[in-house]
Design a protein around this motif. Sequence first.
Motif, PDB file in Angstrom:
ATOM      1  N   ASP A  86       0.842  -1.190   0.000  1.00  0.00           N
ATOM      2  CA  ASP A  86       0.000   0.000   0.000  1.00  0.00           C
ATOM      3  C   ASP A  86       0.882   1.246   0.000  1.00  0.00           C
ATOM      4  OD1 ASP A  86      -2.249  -1.568   0.091  1.00  0.00           O
ATOM      5  OD2 ASP A  86      -2.436  -1.468   2.271  1.00  0.00           O
ATOM      6  N   GLY A  87       0.474   2.225  -0.750  1.00  0.00           N
ATOM      7  CA  GLY A  87       1.208   3.481  -0.783  1.00  0.00           C
ATOM      8  C   GLY A  87       2.307   3.527  -1.825  1.00  0.00           C
ATOM      9  N   GLU A  88       2.580   2.418  -2.495  1.00  0.00           N
ATOM     10  CA  GLU A  88       3.622   2.398  -3.530  1.00  0.00           C
ATOM     11  C   GLU A  88       3.018   2.933  -4.829  1.00  0.00           C
ATOM     12  OE1 GLU A  88       4.870  -1.484  -5.149  1.00  0.00           O
ATOM     13  OE2 GLU A  88       6.902  -0.863  -4.636  1.00  0.00           O
ATOM     14  N   ASP A  89       3.623   3.991  -5.374  1.00  0.00           N
ATOM     15  CA  ASP A  89       3.087   4.515  -6.632  1.00  0.00           C
ATOM     16  C   ASP A  89       3.656   3.732  -7.823  1.00  0.00           C
ATOM     17  OD1 ASP A  89       5.610   5.564  -7.400  1.00  0.00           O
ATOM     18  OD2 ASP A  89       5.144   7.561  -6.632  1.00  0.00           O
ATOM     19  N   GLU A  90       3.184   4.054  -9.001  1.00  0.00           N
ATOM     20  CA  GLU A  90       3.566   3.317 -10.217  1.00  0.00           C
ATOM     21  C   GLU A  90       5.078   3.387 -10.468  1.00  0.00           C
ATOM     22  OE1 GLU A  90       3.016   0.997 -13.712  1.00  0.00           O
ATOM     23  OE2 GLU A  90       1.862   1.276 -11.870  1.00  0.00           O
ATOM     24  N   HIS A  91       5.684   4.521 -10.258  1.00  0.00           N
ATOM     25  CA  HIS A  91       7.126   4.668 -10.476  1.00  0.00           C
ATOM     26  C   HIS A  91       7.926   3.815  -9.496  1.00  0.00           C
ATOM     27  CE1 HIS A  91       6.485   7.802 -13.415  1.00  0.00           C
ATOM     28  NE2 HIS A  91       5.713   8.445 -12.545  1.00  0.00           N
ATOM     29  N   GLU A  92       7.502   3.822  -8.246  1.00  0.00           N
ATOM     30  CA  GLU A  92       8.174   2.993  -7.237  1.00  0.00           C
ATOM     31  C   GLU A  92       8.021   1.512  -7.567  1.00  0.00           C
ATOM     32  OE1 GLU A  92       7.702   5.818  -3.282  1.00  0.00           O
ATOM     33  OE2 GLU A  92       6.000   4.598  -3.937  1.00  0.00           O
ATOM     34  N   ARG A  93       6.824   1.128  -8.026  1.00  0.00           N
ATOM     35  CA  ARG A  93       6.588  -0.267  -8.394  1.00  0.00           C
ATOM     36  C   ARG A  93       7.479  -0.677  -9.566  1.00  0.00           C
ATOM     37  NH1 ARG A  93       3.975  -3.282 -11.904  1.00  0.00           N
ATOM     38  NH2 ARG A  93       3.072  -1.546 -13.018  1.00  0.00           N
ATOM     39  N   LEU A  94       7.594   0.173 -10.582  1.00  0.00           N
ATOM     40  CA  LEU A  94       8.451  -0.129 -11.734  1.00  0.00           C
ATOM     41  C   LEU A  94       9.917  -0.230 -11.307  1.00  0.00           C
ATOM     42  CD1 LEU A  94       6.822   2.143 -14.461  1.00  0.00           C
ATOM     43  CD2 LEU A  94       6.820  -0.372 -14.404  1.00  0.00           C
ATOM     44  N   PHE A 145      18.326   3.905 -21.713  1.00  0.00           N
ATOM     45  CA  PHE A 145      18.610   4.625 -20.472  1.00  0.00           C
ATOM     46  C   PHE A 145      18.186   6.092 -20.589  1.00  0.00           C
ATOM     47  CE2 PHE A 145      21.819   6.906 -17.803  1.00  0.00           C
ATOM     48  CZ  PHE A 145      21.368   6.460 -16.571  1.00  0.00           C
ATOM     49  N   GLN A 146      17.506   6.598 -19.595  1.00  0.00           N
ATOM     50  CA  GLN A 146      17.044   7.973 -19.473  1.00  0.00           C
ATOM     51  C   GLN A 146      16.038   8.376 -20.555  1.00  0.00           C
ATOM     52  OE1 GLN A 146      20.652  10.337 -19.151  1.00  0.00           O
ATOM     53  NE2 GLN A 146      20.646  10.095 -16.938  1.00  0.00           N
ATOM     54  N   LYS A 147      15.356   7.419 -21.136  1.00  0.00           N
ATOM     55  CA  LYS A 147      14.314   7.717 -22.122  1.00  0.00           C
ATOM     56  C   LYS A 147      12.916   7.542 -21.527  1.00  0.00           C
ATOM     57  CE  LYS A 147      17.202   8.455 -25.446  1.00  0.00           C
ATOM     58  NZ  LYS A 147      17.537   9.815 -25.792  1.00  0.00           N
ATOM     59  N   ARG A 148      12.848   7.264 -20.222  1.00  0.00           N
ATOM     60  CA  ARG A 148      11.571   7.093 -19.513  1.00  0.00           C
ATOM     61  C   ARG A 148      10.733   5.970 -20.129  1.00  0.00           C
ATOM     62  NH1 ARG A 148      10.533  11.968 -16.238  1.00  0.00           N
ATOM     63  NH2 ARG A 148      12.274  13.339 -16.626  1.00  0.00           N
ATOM     64  N   LEU A 149      11.389   4.840 -20.383  1.00  0.00           N
ATOM     65  CA  LEU A 149      10.719   3.693 -21.004  1.00  0.00           C
ATOM     66  C   LEU A 149      10.658   2.478 -20.087  1.00  0.00           C
ATOM     67  CD1 LEU A 149      12.289   3.982 -24.561  1.00  0.00           C
ATOM     68  CD2 LEU A 149       9.974   4.641 -23.856  1.00  0.00           C
ATOM     69  N   ARG A 150      10.860   2.678 -18.788  1.00  0.00           N
ATOM     70  CA  ARG A 150      10.885   1.551 -17.861  1.00  0.00           C
ATOM     71  C   ARG A 150       9.591   0.747 -17.915  1.00  0.00           C
ATOM     72  NH1 ARG A 150      14.266   1.745 -12.507  1.00  0.00           N
ATOM     73  NH2 ARG A 150      15.747   1.930 -14.182  1.00  0.00           N
ATOM     74  N   ASP A 151       8.460   1.417 -18.135  1.00  0.00           N
ATOM     75  CA  ASP A 151       7.180   0.714 -18.216  1.00  0.00           C
ATOM     76  C   ASP A 151       7.142  -0.248 -19.403  1.00  0.00           C
ATOM     77  OD1 ASP A 151       7.193   2.959 -19.921  1.00  0.00           O
ATOM     78  OD2 ASP A 151       5.008   3.034 -19.959  1.00  0.00           O
ATOM     79  N   GLN A 152       7.870   0.048 -20.462  1.00  0.00           N
ATOM     80  CA  GLN A 152       7.962  -0.848 -21.616  1.00  0.00           C
ATOM     81  C   GLN A 152       9.113  -1.838 -21.456  1.00  0.00           C
ATOM     82  OE1 GLN A 152       7.817   1.256 -25.416  1.00  0.00           O
ATOM     83  NE2 GLN A 152       6.971   3.012 -24.307  1.00  0.00           N
TER      84      GLN A 152
END
Length: 166
Positions: free
Chosen positions: A13-21, A91-98
Amino acid sequence: MTEEQPRGGYSRDGEDEHERLDRHWNELLQELRLAQTGTQILFAFLLSIAFQPRFQDADNFTHDVFAVTLIASAFAVGLLLAPVAFHRIVFQKRLRDQMIPIAHHLASGGMALLVVAMCGGVLLAIDVVLSRTIAVVIVAVVALWFIGFWYVLPTYVRRTSRPTGE
């Protein structure tokens, strides 16, 4: 245990999407560190076998098993290292979700090929000290062992547990 709590009371609980990724990526990297080391050692060992004088005199079966094992090991190394190379390029392209789902599939493929390579390595070794028939039976048991613990057990636990939103 309440209805909202996952089995065992474990929750994030409390973990946002970025933290989860970020957590998923770090967990995957830890798993890959373990798998990569063993696979690379197996690959190096296999490379040394081909240059042994006794191996040159081995029969076609042994040479075929060796070839399949070496190739499976090389492909396993490639797939287990692929997430690292993938990360370097994006790296640094904000593609961690992919990146995470792709890296998951690469690692899973690498683990499947590692099973093949391990079984081939066992077959090469056991075939030297026992009859070929016994060696093949032992390798079948080893394959079932890996499949049972690496795939069947986790699949069973996953299917019989309540979803956690992980």
